[in-house]
Scaffold this motif. Structure first.
Motif: not given
Length: 237
Positions: A203-207
């Motif tokens: 999982e890899h995300a910018v929130i």
């Protein structure tokens, strides 16, 4: 020398998540009204009257955080030599089609007896995981600093609307992956043969989390700013 097979990397593409604001703007303004008299009190002087302080602006922007979840696993072999006692009259030993000649071994007490030595490889495995939250500059922070909320259906549209004010992630996706990789990719020190070595980013995300920024000004022109979390309504110091 350790025999090493190529490290396999399985890395998901980084995605963008924008949290929905859960705080009504009216609540933000009420919170601001309650706070304003406390902002300009200094050195024990009396509080200014509320009417002497006015709200100059209420701006909304989005603060980015990077979430990255990684996993490392490896299968490996350790070379070992097993020493087995055999009868003194034994001339050779056959094991799995291999013929082994006994040799003499002197014990610490001075006794001599016959043994055979078996060379083998022991199979073992190792796994490590890490879940990391970074701020926009790439410094690791506690997950408690990032609120949870439902996400917007069209995140890019929201970010474009608030683009001028919102923060930007200052490190690259590659650097983010390297940060977590450095934490978990550690080959076992006793490995002689490395097999099935896999590094995964699951999982890899910018929130992007909403923040309200309120600017106050008193009667002599002095300004103060407070920030309110758009998800939790907490005041950010």
């Amino acid at each position: 020398m350790t025999e090493v097979s190529p490290l396999q990397e399985k890395i998901v593409k980084r995605k963008t998540i924008v949290y929905k604001s859960r705080v009504d703007p009216t609540i933000v303004k009420l919170t601001a009204e309650k706070m304003k008299s406390k902002l300009f009190v200094k050195f024990g002087f009396s509080k200014p009257r509320p009417e002497e302080i006015r709200v100059v602006s209420v701006d909304k922007y989005y603060e980015p955080y990077v979430l990255i979840d990684g996993k490392y696993s490896v299968d490996y072999y350790k070379k070992r030599v097993y020493t087995l006692d055999v009868d003194e009259r034994t001339e050779d030993v056959r094991i799995l089609g291999q013929t082994l000649k006994p040799e003499s071994l002197v014990t610490p007490t001075g006794e001599t007896h016959k043994v055979i030595k078996l060379e083998a490889e022991e199979r073992a495995s190792y796994e490590e995981k890490a879940y990391v939250i970074l701020d926009k500059t790439g410094h690791e922070i506690s997950p408690d600093q990032v609120p949870s909320a439902p996400s917007e259906e069209h995140p890019q549209k929201i970010l474009e609307e608030f683009r001028k004010k919102s923060g930007k992630v200052k490190i690259s996706p590659t650097k983010e992956v390297e940060i977590i990789k450095s934490k978990i990719v550690k080959r076992p020190s006793d490995a002689d043969v490395i097999e099935n070595e896999v590094f995964q980013i699951t999982e890899h995300a910018v929130i992007y989390s909403p923040i309200y920024e309120i600017t106050f000004r008193n009667k002599i022109g002095e300004e103060k700013v407070i920030r309110i979390d758009g998800v939790t309504a907490k005041i950010i110091l």
